[in-house]
Design a protein around this motif. Structure first.
Motif, mmCIF file in Angstrom:
data_model
loop_
_atom_site.group_PDB
_atom_site.id
_atom_site.type_symbol
_atom_site.label_atom_id
_atom_site.label_comp_id
_atom_site.label_asym_id
_atom_site.label_seq_id
_atom_site.Cartn_x
_atom_site.Cartn_y
_atom_site.Cartn_z
ATOM 1 N N ALA A 37 -7.490 4.849 0.445
ATOM 2 C CA ALA A 37 -7.732 6.218 0.202
ATOM 3 C C ALA A 37 -6.811 6.852 -0.465
ATOM 4 C CB ALA A 37 -8.590 6.779 1.541
ATOM 5 N N GLY A 38 -5.488 6.813 0.091
ATOM 6 C CA GLY A 38 -4.430 7.463 -0.386
ATOM 7 C C GLY A 38 -3.987 7.069 -1.718
ATOM 8 N N SER B 171 -0.051 8.145 -0.230
ATOM 9 C CA SER B 171 -0.025 9.198 -1.720
ATOM 10 C C SER B 171 1.172 9.236 -2.026
ATOM 11 C CB SER B 171 -1.000 10.350 -1.827
ATOM 12 O OG SER B 171 -0.292 11.211 -0.761
ATOM 13 N N PHE B 172 2.215 9.572 -1.121
ATOM 14 C CA PHE B 172 3.668 9.826 -1.750
ATOM 15 C C PHE B 172 4.485 8.504 -1.564
ATOM 16 C CE2 PHE B 172 2.323 13.717 0.456
ATOM 17 C CZ PHE B 172 2.458 14.655 -0.449
ATOM 18 N N LEU B 173 4.245 7.358 -0.975
ATOM 19 C CA LEU B 173 4.754 5.953 -1.020
ATOM 20 C C LEU B 173 3.999 5.097 -1.812
ATOM 21 C CD1 LEU B 173 5.322 6.021 3.022
ATOM 22 C CD2 LEU B 173 7.105 6.706 1.262
ATOM 23 N N SER B 174 3.514 5.451 -2.821
ATOM 24 C CA SER B 174 2.644 4.489 -3.524
ATOM 25 C C SER B 174 3.689 3.422 -4.034
ATOM 26 C CB SER B 174 1.887 5.023 -4.565
ATOM 27 O OG SER B 174 2.766 5.808 -5.440
ATOM 28 N N GLY B 175 4.902 3.708 -4.282
ATOM 29 C CA GLY B 175 5.792 2.784 -5.110
ATOM 30 C C GLY B 175 6.292 1.951 -4.159
ATOM 31 N N ILE B 176 6.248 2.147 -2.632
ATOM 32 C CA ILE B 176 6.791 1.207 -1.920
ATOM 33 C C ILE B 176 5.751 0.405 -1.067
ATOM 34 C CG2 ILE B 176 7.961 1.158 0.626
ATOM 35 C CD1 ILE B 176 9.130 3.825 -0.009
ATOM 36 N N PRO C 60 7.218 -3.704 8.170
ATOM 37 C CA PRO C 60 7.314 -4.220 6.674
ATOM 38 C C PRO C 60 7.562 -3.135 5.705
ATOM 39 C CG PRO C 60 5.349 -4.884 8.042
ATOM 40 C CD PRO C 60 6.362 -4.114 9.092
ATOM 41 N N ILE C 61 7.381 -1.796 6.089
ATOM 42 C CA ILE C 61 7.566 -0.645 5.264
ATOM 43 C C ILE C 61 9.142 -0.600 4.938
ATOM 44 C CG2 ILE C 61 7.373 1.809 4.928
ATOM 45 C CD1 ILE C 61 4.889 1.872 6.522
#
Length: 229
Positions: free
Chosen positions: A123-124, A173-178, A220-221
Motif C-alpha cells: 500500500a505504501g 513510502s519514505f523507505l522505498s529505497g531500503i 532485516p530493515i
C-alpha cells in the motif's frame, strides 16, 4: 491508509457480531473453532516462513529481536495495557470476558503476520491494496469467532491494527529505497514464524512470549540499510 481504516472497521463489526452471538455458541464449539483457527494460523505462518531465502538472517533476526524484546519486556507492557482495559471495562473480573487475553492474542495475530506486513508495504510503496483487502475478509471472520470465544477485548485490537499497519504504510513510502524484495521476504519469514508460535499458544501447547520477539521484524530493515540484504 484507507484500506487499513476499512480493515479496522471490519474487525469492529465482526467483534460486535461475535459478542452478541456469544451466548448462543456452546463452549465445546468455541473450543473446537479456536483450535481450528490456531491450526489455520500455523498454516499461514509456515507458508509465509518459506518466503525467507536466508536461514542465517532469520536466525539472527529472531535472536537479536528476542534479546531486545526481553530487555524491554514488550510482553509485560502489552499485557499491562490489556489488564488496564480489563479493569476498566470488566470491573476486575478476569474470568467473565477475558479482555486482556482477547486484546493481546488478537492484536498479535492481526499484526505480525505476513499479510499485514506485506500488505501495508504494498500500500505504501505502490498503492496496491489487494493484500490488505484479502486480510480484511479473514480478519472479519476471525474477529467474530475470537470475540465470541475470548470476549469484547478483541475489539480493541482494531486500534492496534490501525496504528501498526498505518505506520508501516506511511514508513514504507519514505523507505522505498531500503525495503527491497529480499528485505521484505526476510521480514515476512520472521513475522510468519511468530504466527506459528502464536498458533501453538492458542492450542495451549506452548506459552511463548510472542510480543518479545517482535523487534526481530525490524532486523532485516537494519541489515538492508547496511547493505547486507
Amino acid at each position: 491508509m484507507i484500506a487499513t481504516l476499512i480493515n479496522s472497521g471490519v474487525i469492529i463489526l465482526g467483534c460486535i457480531v461475535g459478542f452478541f452471538i456469544k451466548g448462543g455458541i456452546p463452549e465445546r464449539f468455541n473450543k473446537t473453532i479456536m483450535n481450528g483457527l490456531a491450526l489455520c494460523a500455523m498454516f499461514i505462518g509456515f507458508s509465509g516462513a518459506l518466503e525467507g531465502k536466508n536461514i542465517i538472517i532469520t536466525i539472527v533476526s529472531m535472536s537479536v529481536g528476542a534479546f531486545i524484546g526481553e530487555l524491554i519486556d514488550i510482553d509485560k507492557w502489552i499485557n499491562k495495557l490489556g489488564d488496564t482495559l480489563q479493569n476498566k471495562f470488566n470491573k476486575g473480573n478476569r474470568n467473565e470476558n477475558k479482555i486482556a487475553e482477547g486484546f493481546v492474542t488478537s492484536s498479535l495475530l492481526y499484526c505480525v503476520g505476513a499479510m499485514s506486513i506485506v500488505g501495508a508495504m504494498q500500500a505504501g510503496l505502490s498503492g496496491n491494496y489487494d493484500t490488505i483487502y484479502a486480510k480484511t475478509v479473514l480478519d472479519g471472520v476471525s474477529s467474530i469467532i475470537f470475540s465470541a470465544s475470548l470476549g469484547i477485548g478483541v475489539i480493541f485490537s482494531s486500534v492496534t491494527v490501525l496504528i501498526y499497519q498505518g505506520g508501516i504504510t506511511l514508513c514504507a513510502s519514505f523507505l522505498s529505497g531500503i525495503l527491497s524484495q529480499p528485505v521484505i521476504a526476510e521480514m515476512t519469514a520472521v513475522g510468519s514464524l511468530m504466527i506459528v508460535g502464536l498458533g501453538l499458544n492458542l492450542l495451549e501447547a506452548t506459552d511463548i512470549k510472542i510480543a518479545n520477539l517482535l523487534p526481530g521484524i525490524l532486523v532485516p530493515i537494519i541489515l538492508g540499510i547496511f547493505g547486507i540484504l
